[in-house]
Design an enzyme around this catalytic site. Structure first.
Site, mmCIF file in Angstrom:
data_model
loop_
_atom_site.group_PDB
_atom_site.id
_atom_site.type_symbol
_atom_site.label_atom_id
_atom_site.label_comp_id
_atom_site.label_asym_id
_atom_site.label_seq_id
_atom_site.Cartn_x
_atom_site.Cartn_y
_atom_site.Cartn_z
ATOM 1 C CG HIS B 210 -1.737 -1.010 1.534
ATOM 2 N ND1 HIS B 210 -3.126 -1.499 2.577
ATOM 3 C CD2 HIS B 210 -2.210 -2.155 -0.106
ATOM 4 C CE1 HIS B 210 -3.511 -2.834 1.910
ATOM 5 N NE2 HIS B 210 -3.412 -3.079 0.709
ATOM 6 C CG HIS B 410 -3.639 -5.706 -9.654
ATOM 7 N ND1 HIS B 410 -3.246 -6.674 -9.478
ATOM 8 C CD2 HIS B 410 -3.725 -5.857 -7.970
ATOM 9 C CE1 HIS B 410 -2.543 -6.835 -8.873
ATOM 10 N NE2 HIS B 410 -2.992 -6.680 -7.530
ATOM 11 N N GLY B 411 -2.026 -4.274 -11.715
ATOM 12 C CA GLY B 411 -0.718 -3.541 -10.871
ATOM 13 C C GLY B 411 0.532 -4.307 -11.641
ATOM 14 C CE LYS B 486 6.101 0.448 -0.085
ATOM 15 N NZ LYS B 486 4.655 -0.261 -1.290
#
Lengths: 136, 487
Positions: B210, B410-411, B486
């Site tokens: 995240h 998604h990434g 982060k």
């Protein structure tokens, strides 16, 4: 004896022990080593008891680790020592630890959950082996 | 990787799709379809993710194929980057593992009217302020405290609840997937443990992959769509990647425990216990769906509060209100979720449960669920990459509706395990290396930057090339990181 092992996006917990009681205690210590950089920084200041029901050792291990994670998440407790008695119907344990102190405990990983993926609790010629993948 | 390589079949079908035939292993009800190119396929074969695609193909009621995106990597039960649609009328199941622990993990992109030259001189100060204001990392709680009743209202009402308290504006909802509220959730079915885990964490970033990034648009690939999205070259944006925090993890955990005996009870075999599932039309299935939808609404609230804190920091650093800085939400989209959607299967319209685990909804132009402002061009798709290279804004394309139940990647997908990345970073200073590349990065944990270093990920450009060429979603703008915070 316990160690962390690699899994692509997550982490594995592995322990070997001569008996099941020690195996569960080692897996608990392994979970703490995933959460805290230096588990030796956790002091056994507060004692608490825990009881869990369960007849299958692998599911019981997941439930045991889930309970420890929940106590960290909800009550911010870290644990240093684990006296565990596993029976055919569940386990009883005495835990000693302390709440997180940001001055002394460097937190390493946010363990989201204990998974069932490739879950192992097996008896080997040398004793017992357990493996659990935790979600990071 | 620690796991054995996949040695099973991957048959080229053309258009960047590779097939695992349903004859590969007993119990497969449909084929596996993996979207990739030769380069990515080499990495994909290195672990057991394709085997997991085959395992998902055994789930009752699965439709068309067990699908995986080019950022696929080995997960638990389901691979990360997987898509699975099940039909409730054919005994279809719902699987908490097909959603993931972090229910409604997703990404939101916030625009500004600042340009690179406006932000560059104050970048260090900005990143420092963001890092000190926005809670990140293990055990960090948020400045917003919600009691159990309020936490249930977050689940029951979505971001509307916090917007009513001045934490955002109603137009934020217009640019949030499902308008920030998935109907059919029941917060009263969510356990007290989950509520307790979530009550201190709404508005916190969390840990792992995240992040919150300050980014600059460094390439425009589609002028017309970029204009519709309000993006232009050198414009500064904020990208936020987080989910439903401990609340969502606990909802998934509770469901997996209650699903332990469902395979036996409902008479199906599962090749991996983490695939635990229950028929959609069963007490266990219905309960999880209501809990999962409630947790998803909490996830939207979390990203709303993260955005609002970022707006406040920008306002403080630049001495202008966030409205004056043009900090409008471009879009918020989930990539860990299951939704009941209408799709055309073999020429017939059906309502199916689409599980997206590490996969993003990508509806094309004209779809009624695309916000009105974007309906003429398609749904914005936000693809976070790594903190050294790039992220992307894409737009949903018609191919997604035809081939992947309206879904894209998604990434970047991990290329190294966390332990390997940490070992690789030993003796290096990742923050210094990033600074040399023009990126200011701050993390709460010593391991955070090491495990998430750019090298740990595949090149997101390669992943995006596949979904663009396969017409699942089209390139709009490439975003380069300037500042990263982060856990």
């Amino acid at each position: 004896m316990h160690e962390l092992f690699e899994h692509t996006a997550d982490l594995g917990l592995r322990a070997v022990a001569p008996d099941v009681n020690t195996l569960f205690a080692e897996m608990a210590a392994c979970l703490m080593s995933a959460i805290v950089e230096d588990p030796a920084s956790i002091q056994p200041l507060h004692e608490s008891a825990l009881q869990l029901a369960g007849t299958e050792k692998d599911y019981l291990l997941v439930d045991w680790l889930k309970e420890l994670l929940l106590r960290f998440e909800e009550d911010h407790m870290l644990f240093a020592t684990f006296d565990v008695q596993v029976s055919d119907t569940g386990l009883t344990a005495t835990l000693r630890g302390e709440p997180v102190d940001p001055q002394r405990h460097a937190l390493a990983h946010e363990v989201k959950a204990i998974t069932y993926h490739e879950l192992k609790v097996i008896q080997t010629p040398q004793g017992w082996l357990a493996e659990v993948i935790v979600d990071i | 990787m620690s796991k054995a390589e996949y040695t099973g079949p991957l048959e080229p079908m053309g258009c960047h799709c590779y097939r695992i035939p349903k004859t590969y292993k007993p119990g497969m009800r449909v084929d596996g379809h993996i979207y990739a190119n030769e380069k990515l396929l080499e990495a994909i074969r290195k672990d057991q993710a394709p085997e997991q695609v085959a395992n998902v193909a055994t789930l009752p009621g699965i439709q068309v194929a067990s699908i995986a995106m080019p950022d696929i990597h080995w997960g638990y039960g389901f691979c990360i980057g997987g898509v699975c649609a099940t039909d409730p009328n054919e005994g279809g199941v719902i699987s908490p593992g097909g959603v993931g622990y972090d229910i409604n993990c997703g990404v939101r992109l916030v625009k500004t009217n600042l340009f690179l030259h406006d932000v560059q001189p104050r970048l260090k100060e900005l990143v420092k302020q963001l890092f000190h204001t926005i809670p990140s990392g293990v055990g960090r709680t948020g400045k917003y405290k919600f009691d159990p009743a309020e936490t249930r209202r977050l689940m029951g009402e979505g971001p509307k609840f916090v917007i009513q308290r001045g934490l955002g504006v109603p137009r934020d909802l217009d640019h949030t997937e499902a308008y920030g509220f998935i109907e059919g959730g029941d917060p009263e079915l969510v356990s007290d443990h989950a509520v307790k885990r979530g009550s201190e964490q709404c508005g916190t970033l969390g840990s792992g992959n995240h992040f919150l990034e300050v980014q600059v648009v460094d390439r425009i690939d589609d002028d017309q769509v970029a204009k519709a999205f309000g993006l232009e070259l050198n414009q500064v944006c904020v990208m936020i990647h987080s989910g439903s925090r401990g609340l969502g993890y606990q909802v998934c955990d509770d469901a997996l425990a209650s699903f332990r005996n469902c395979a036996q009870k409902y008479g199906f075999h599962l090749p991996d216990r983490q695939l635990a599932c229950a028929p959609v039309d069963s007490p266990e299935g219905r309960k999880y769906i209501a809990q999962m939808r409630a947790a998803a609404n909490f996830g939207f609230c979390n990203r709303q509060l993260l955005m609002q804190q970022a707006r406040e920091v920008f306002a403080a650093v630049f001495g202008r209100s966030w409205e004056d800085l043009g900090m409008e939400l471009l879009y918020d989209v989930a990539h860990n979720i299951a939704k009941l959607e209408e799709h055309t299967i073999n020429g017939q319209k059906k309502k199916v449960w689409v599980h997206r685990k590490g996969a993003t909804r990508a509806f094309p132009a004209g779809h009624p669920e695309v916000p009105e402002a974007y309906r003429a061009v398609g749904q914005p798709v936000i693809i976070p990459g790594d903190m050294g290279r790039a992220s992307w804004v894409l737009v949903g394309a018609p191919g997604a509706m035809e081939k992947t139940f309206g879904t894209t990647c998604h990434g970047a997908g991990r290329a190294m395990s966390r332990t390997a990345a940490k070992a690789d970073a030993a003796g290096r200073k990742i923050d210094r290396e990033l600074e040399h590349r023009g990126v200011i990065a701050m993390a709460s944990s010593r391991f955070g930057l090491a495990e998430e270093q750019p090298k740990a990920y595949k090149n997101v450009d390669d992943v995006v090339e596949v979904v663009h060429d396969a017409n699942l979603s089209r390139r709009v703008a490439r975003m380069r990181p300037l500042g990263v915070i982060k856990g």
